[in-house]
Scaffold this motif. Structure first.
Motif, PDB file in Angstrom:
ATOM      1  N   GLU A   1      -0.301   4.452   9.788  1.00 46.64           N
ATOM      2  CA  GLU A   1       0.376   3.339  10.482  1.00 46.64           C
ATOM      3  C   GLU A   1       0.410   2.056   9.657  1.00 46.64           C
ATOM      4  O   GLU A   1       1.249   1.195   9.895  1.00 46.64           O
ATOM      5  CB  GLU A   1      -0.303   3.072  11.837  1.00 46.64           C
ATOM      6  CG  GLU A   1      -0.077   4.214  12.810  1.00 46.64           C
ATOM      7  CD  GLU A   1      -0.866   4.043  14.109  1.00 46.64           C
ATOM      8  OE1 GLU A   1      -1.445   2.960  14.320  1.00 46.64           O
ATOM      9  OE2 GLU A   1      -0.891   5.018  14.882  1.00 46.64           O
ATOM     10  N   LYS A   2      -0.532   1.926   8.731  1.00 50.51           N
ATOM     11  CA  LYS A   2      -0.574   0.687   7.944  1.00 50.51           C
ATOM     12  C   LYS A   2      -0.170   0.949   6.488  1.00 50.51           C
ATOM     13  O   LYS A   2       0.928   0.608   6.070  1.00 50.51           O
ATOM     14  CB  LYS A   2      -1.967   0.053   8.007  1.00 50.51           C
ATOM     15  CG  LYS A   2      -2.385  -0.351   9.429  1.00 50.51           C
ATOM     16  CD  LYS A   2      -1.655  -1.570   9.911  1.00 50.51           C
ATOM     17  CE  LYS A   2      -1.836  -1.905  11.371  1.00 50.51           C
ATOM     18  NZ  LYS A   2      -3.016  -2.666  11.692  1.00 50.51           N
TER      19      LYS A   2
ATOM     20  N   GLN B   1       1.902   1.596   0.531  1.00 50.33           N
ATOM     21  CA  GLN B   1       0.792   1.034  -0.257  1.00 50.33           C
ATOM     22  C   GLN B   1      -0.359   2.030  -0.342  1.00 50.33           C
ATOM     23  O   GLN B   1      -0.557   2.817   0.582  1.00 50.33           O
ATOM     24  CB  GLN B   1       0.257  -0.233   0.418  1.00 50.33           C
ATOM     25  CG  GLN B   1       1.163  -1.420   0.271  1.00 50.33           C
ATOM     26  CD  GLN B   1       0.725  -2.588   1.146  1.00 50.33           C
ATOM     27  OE1 GLN B   1      -0.253  -2.490   1.890  1.00 50.33           O
ATOM     28  NE2 GLN B   1       1.452  -3.671   1.048  1.00 50.33           N
ATOM     29  N   PRO B   2      -1.136   1.988  -1.447  1.00 49.12           N
ATOM     30  CA  PRO B   2      -2.326   2.842  -1.513  1.00 49.12           C
ATOM     31  C   PRO B   2      -3.418   2.325  -0.577  1.00 49.12           C
ATOM     32  O   PRO B   2      -3.523   1.112  -0.368  1.00 49.12           O
ATOM     33  CB  PRO B   2      -2.768   2.735  -2.970  1.00 49.12           C
ATOM     34  CG  PRO B   2      -2.195   1.456  -3.461  1.00 49.12           C
ATOM     35  CD  PRO B   2      -0.962   1.153  -2.646  1.00 49.12           C
ATOM     36  N   MET B   3      -4.197   3.246  -0.014  1.00 48.99           N
ATOM     37  CA  MET B   3      -5.294   2.842   0.884  1.00 48.99           C
ATOM     38  C   MET B   3      -6.626   2.948   0.141  1.00 48.99           C
ATOM     39  O   MET B   3      -7.032   4.042  -0.257  1.00 48.99           O
ATOM     40  CB  MET B   3      -5.336   3.758   2.121  1.00 48.99           C
ATOM     41  CG  MET B   3      -6.535   3.464   3.030  1.00 48.99           C
ATOM     42  SD  MET B   3      -6.548   4.453   4.543  1.00 48.99           S
ATOM     43  CE  MET B   3      -7.059   6.048   3.922  1.00 48.99           C
ATOM     44  N   PRO B   4      -7.324   1.813  -0.021  1.00 48.31           N
ATOM     45  CA  PRO B   4      -8.656   1.895  -0.642  1.00 48.31           C
ATOM     46  C   PRO B   4      -9.618   2.657   0.267  1.00 48.31           C
ATOM     47  O   PRO B   4      -9.543   2.546   1.492  1.00 48.31           O
ATOM     48  CB  PRO B   4      -9.098   0.431  -0.743  1.00 48.31           C
ATOM     49  CG  PRO B   4      -7.889  -0.397  -0.424  1.00 48.31           C
ATOM     50  CD  PRO B   4      -6.977   0.449   0.390  1.00 48.31           C
TER      51      PRO B   4
ATOM     52  N   GLU C   1     -17.288  -1.192  -6.764  1.00 49.32           N
ATOM     53  CA  GLU C   1     -16.946  -1.589  -8.135  1.00 49.32           C
ATOM     54  C   GLU C   1     -15.445  -1.764  -8.319  1.00 49.32           C
ATOM     55  O   GLU C   1     -14.998  -2.639  -9.050  1.00 49.32           O
ATOM     56  CB  GLU C   1     -17.429  -0.502  -9.122  1.00 49.32           C
ATOM     57  CG  GLU C   1     -18.919  -0.283  -9.127  1.00 49.32           C
ATOM     58  CD  GLU C   1     -19.682  -1.511  -9.581  1.00 49.32           C
ATOM     59  OE1 GLU C   1     -19.354  -2.057 -10.646  1.00 49.32           O
ATOM     60  OE2 GLU C   1     -20.604  -1.940  -8.852  1.00 49.32           O
ATOM     61  N   THR C   2     -14.652  -0.881  -7.675  1.00 55.36           N
ATOM     62  CA  THR C   2     -13.216  -0.837  -8.008  1.00 55.36           C
ATOM     63  C   THR C   2     -12.308  -1.038  -6.790  1.00 55.36           C
ATOM     64  O   THR C   2     -11.094  -1.063  -6.953  1.00 55.36           O
ATOM     65  CB  THR C   2     -12.877   0.517  -8.659  1.00 55.36           C
ATOM     66  OG1 THR C   2     -13.308   1.564  -7.772  1.00 55.36           O
ATOM     67  CG2 THR C   2     -13.540   0.680 -10.004  1.00 55.36           C
ATOM     68  N   VAL C   3     -12.876  -1.118  -5.587  1.00 57.20           N
ATOM     69  CA  VAL C   3     -12.054  -1.373  -4.400  1.00 57.20           C
ATOM     70  C   VAL C   3     -12.713  -2.476  -3.573  1.00 57.20           C
ATOM     71  O   VAL C   3     -13.911  -2.716  -3.693  1.00 57.20           O
ATOM     72  CB  VAL C   3     -11.867  -0.092  -3.517  1.00 57.20           C
ATOM     73  CG1 VAL C   3     -11.035   0.948  -4.234  1.00 57.20           C
ATOM     74  CG2 VAL C   3     -13.206   0.480  -3.072  1.00 57.20           C
ATOM     75  N   ASP C   4     -11.909  -3.114  -2.731  1.00 55.88           N
ATOM     76  CA  ASP C   4     -12.414  -4.236  -1.943  1.00 55.88           C
ATOM     77  C   ASP C   4     -13.028  -3.723  -0.628  1.00 55.88           C
ATOM     78  O   ASP C   4     -12.473  -3.920   0.450  1.00 55.88           O
ATOM     79  CB  ASP C   4     -11.265  -5.223  -1.677  1.00 55.88           C
ATOM     80  CG  ASP C   4     -11.773  -6.486  -0.998  1.00 55.88           C
ATOM     81  OD1 ASP C   4     -12.996  -6.728  -1.043  1.00 55.88           O
ATOM     82  OD2 ASP C   4     -10.942  -7.207  -0.405  1.00 55.88           O
TER      83      ASP C   4
ATOM     84  N   VAL D   1      -6.224   6.326  -1.619  1.00 54.65           N
ATOM     85  CA  VAL D   1      -5.373   7.405  -1.123  1.00 54.65           C
ATOM     86  C   VAL D   1      -3.938   6.908  -1.293  1.00 54.65           C
ATOM     87  O   VAL D   1      -3.548   5.929  -0.649  1.00 54.65           O
ATOM     88  CB  VAL D   1      -5.644   7.735   0.356  1.00 54.65           C
ATOM     89  CG1 VAL D   1      -4.864   8.981   0.775  1.00 54.65           C
ATOM     90  CG2 VAL D   1      -7.136   7.932   0.615  1.00 54.65           C
ATOM     91  N   LEU D   2      -3.190   7.549  -2.185  1.00 50.33           N
ATOM     92  CA  LEU D   2      -1.834   7.069  -2.454  1.00 50.33           C
ATOM     93  C   LEU D   2      -0.914   7.467  -1.304  1.00 50.33           C
ATOM     94  O   LEU D   2      -1.139   8.477  -0.643  1.00 50.33           O
ATOM     95  CB  LEU D   2      -1.326   7.645  -3.778  1.00 50.33           C
ATOM     96  CG  LEU D   2      -2.162   7.272  -5.008  1.00 50.33           C
ATOM     97  CD1 LEU D   2      -1.537   7.841  -6.280  1.00 50.33           C
ATOM     98  CD2 LEU D   2      -2.330   5.764  -5.143  1.00 50.33           C
ATOM     99  N   PRO D   3       0.143   6.666  -1.065  1.00 46.68           N
ATOM    100  CA  PRO D   3       1.062   7.010   0.026  1.00 46.68           C
ATOM    101  C   PRO D   3       1.937   8.207  -0.348  1.00 46.68           C
ATOM    102  O   PRO D   3       2.295   8.365  -1.526  1.00 46.68           O
ATOM    103  CB  PRO D   3       1.902   5.737   0.180  1.00 46.68           C
ATOM    104  CG  PRO D   3       1.821   5.051  -1.145  1.00 46.68           C
ATOM    105  CD  PRO D   3       0.494   5.417  -1.747  1.00 46.68           C
ATOM    106  N   HIS D   4       2.253   9.015   0.638  1.00 47.48           N
ATOM    107  CA  HIS D   4       3.223  10.114   0.514  1.00 47.48           C
ATOM    108  C   HIS D   4       2.851  11.157  -0.534  1.00 47.48           C
ATOM    109  O   HIS D   4       3.714  11.878  -1.006  1.00 47.48           O
ATOM    110  CB  HIS D   4       4.629   9.571   0.205  1.00 47.48           C
ATOM    111  CG  HIS D   4       5.060   8.517   1.179  1.00 47.48           C
ATOM    112  ND1 HIS D   4       5.305   8.792   2.505  1.00 47.48           N
ATOM    113  CD2 HIS D   4       5.248   7.174   1.026  1.00 47.48           C
ATOM    114  CE1 HIS D   4       5.637   7.668   3.127  1.00 47.48           C
ATOM    115  NE2 HIS D   4       5.597   6.673   2.256  1.00 47.48           N
TER     116      HIS D   4
END
Ligand code: FMN
Ligand code: MN
Length: 486
Positions: A193-194, A200-203, A246-249, A264-267
């Motif tokens: 949903e977001k 957008q990629p999901m951290p 280290e690499t994601v917020d 997790v990349l989209p699609h």
């Protein structure tokens, strides 16, 4: 008492006779899981594998972290210990404690600069998931599963709501993993949903090997919008200490044994599964599921990977059954229904819920079943048994007795159409599997309200039939007859 980390929990299990250190070399390829399975069959102590073939000395796997104990009256000991309760706490009390947790005042995590989970840091090209002793669990599984008793951290990009949920994860290759993301789960709300909706990629961060409350709460039905971290903090009486990734917020518990970060990349999808499921069968098919691309792994020195060998009951069933029962109990009480106990027998593979109640109205069983099935926690349970509160809903011998003696084969069985069957249910016909529609069933084991009082048979048990003075006398003299007190 709150545990600081998984290692303190392991020490406590060891002290309680609930842990066995295995120093023999074992193979991650089906041997570890076979030992865990046999430990379930025997209700043996949790195996801590200290010598895994092909892996550095010190790297460990903890099997059966919350499985059942063979000790008398302590079936739920590991779960009770995880919750900071005495090991002999009965299951009804455990469920009541969990039901209360829904009403506690949340306690936000505390951000710290660094800590044990940063002892080893691998970023970018150093990342290799196979450096961790990931087990191959069931013959026929689609791959090696790294996530079976863990937490997946994701964040709503608009509200900041940070979710901790448990969703299985298979290793695809050195730098990627995969697993089903259901739209109905909170991670699905974030991903589909977001992030994916905005391309957008999901951290994400996967944490495994944490203090035992964290994986427990990660599979509880905490409402959307609520951070599971705050509930853990409230339940343990002090905030969870977290540290920045280290690499994601995102932030993760600082004492985690292993942290896997990425996007997790989209699609993008890749085939994952099959996997031995909680039903006790190999029910999940190989399917296209989202890909978790790993950008960093951090871990403690001598990391410990917890593993549950899902399948025939009973381990994941133990924890999931108390989590669902606590939520159903809260839902029923919030509707004002006079429910005494809710119990999901773990050996039913979460297919039946038993509810004991005061009989306040003639159609109480149907009112109860309606509430059970209208809520997410009950919707995944196709069979409901309602009994009167003179029977202990957590005692399966008593429940079987009243099911057989009070349930009328016609009047007492109510079949209710269910237009949203759970795809894992093995009794579905091929046609139902396709349409995902089936029939739920309510077994009403209450005496009809319109029967004359004298028509209702009297129970012939010690507690209900013998005069109180004789009961008291016999109990008081129990030892002098020569019996031990237990
Ligand atoms: C051992 C174990 C494995 C689980 N695996 C999955 C899974 O693969 N996918 C899933 O949707 N739920 C799985 N669950 C159930 C979820 O953890 C549970 O529904 C939880 O509430 C999800 O978190 P959420 O409510 O924040 O979405 C599993 C539960 C346990 C105990
Ligand atoms: Mn959640």
């Amino acid at each position: 008492m709150a545990f600081k980390d998984l290692r303190e929990y392991i020490s406590e299990l060891e002290q309680e006779g609930e842990l066995l250190r295995i120093k023999e070399e074992v193979d991650w390829n089906l041997e570890v899981s076979a030992i865990i399975r046999r430990s379930y069959d025997l209700q043996a102590p949790a195996p801590l594998f200290e010598n895994i073939k092909g892996y550095p000395k010190g790297f460990k796997i903890l099997g059966a972290p919350v499985s059942s104990s063979a000790s008398k009256g302590r079936f739920y000991a590991r779960l009770a210990i995880s919750l900071g309760l005495p090991p002999d706490t009965d299951v009804a009390t455990i469920i009541e404690e969990l039901a209360k947790a829904k009403h506690v005042k949340p306690s936000k995590p505390k951000l710290v600069k660094t800590g044990p989970c940063k002892e080893n840091i691998q970023i970018g090209r150093e990342v290799n998931l196979f450096k961790l002793p990931v087990p191959y669990i069931h013959p026929g599984d689609g791959g090696r599963y790294i996530g079976t008793w863990h937490t997946v951290v994701t964040r709503d990009p608009d509200t900041g709501w940070t979710n901790w949920g448990m969703y299985r994860l298979m290793v695809h290759d050195e730098t990627s993993m995969g697993g089903p993301i259901a739209l109905s789960q909170h991670i699905g709300m974030h991903y589909y949903e977001k992030y994916e909706a905005r391309n957008q990629p999901m951290p994400f961060a996967v944490v495994t090997g944490t203090e035992p409350l964290i994986p427990l709460v990660s599979c509880f039905a905490v409402p959307p919008g609520t951070d599971e971290a705050d509930i853990v903090g409230a339940m343990r009486g002090e905030p969870v200490e977290v540290v920045k990734c280290e690499t994601v917020d995102l932030e993760v518990p600082v004492t985690s044994e292993i942290v896997i970060e990425g996007m997790v990349l989209p699609h993008q999808r890749k085939e994952e599964g099959p996997f031995g499921e909680y039903t006790g069968y190999i029910t999940s098919a190989r399917k296209q599921t989202p890909i978790f691309n790993v950008t960093a792994i951090t871990h403690r020195n001598d990391p410990i990977l917890p593993v549950i060998c899902t399948g025939a009951p009973v381990e994941d069933h133990l924890v999931w059954s108390i989590a669902l029962a606590a939520d159903i109990l809260n839902n029923l009480r919030s509707h004002g229904l006079p429910v005494k106990k809710v119990f999901i027998p773990p050996h039913s593979a979460l297919h039946i819920v038993v509810i004991s109640t005061e009989i306040s109205s003639p159609n109480i069983a149907q009112l109860i079943a309606d509430v059970v099935w209208a809520n997410k926690s009950g919707a995944c349970i196709p069979k409901v048994i309602v009994i009167e509160d003179d029977i202990d809903a957590t005692n399966m011998d008593e429940v079987l007795w009243v099911f057989c003696t009070r349930n009328h084969p016609d009047r007492g069985i109510h079949k209710i159409p269910n237009p949203s069957a759970f795809h894992h249910w093995t009794f579905l016909s091929p046609k139902e599997k396709k349409s995902l529609t089936t029939t739920n069933v309510l077994f009403d084991c209450t005496w009809p309200k319109d029967w004359p009082k004298e028509f209702v048979p009297r129970k012939a048990t010690l507690a209900s039939l013998w005069p109180e003075d004789i009961q008291e006398k016999v109990l008081a003299r129990w030892e002098s007859y020569g019996y031990s007190l237990k």
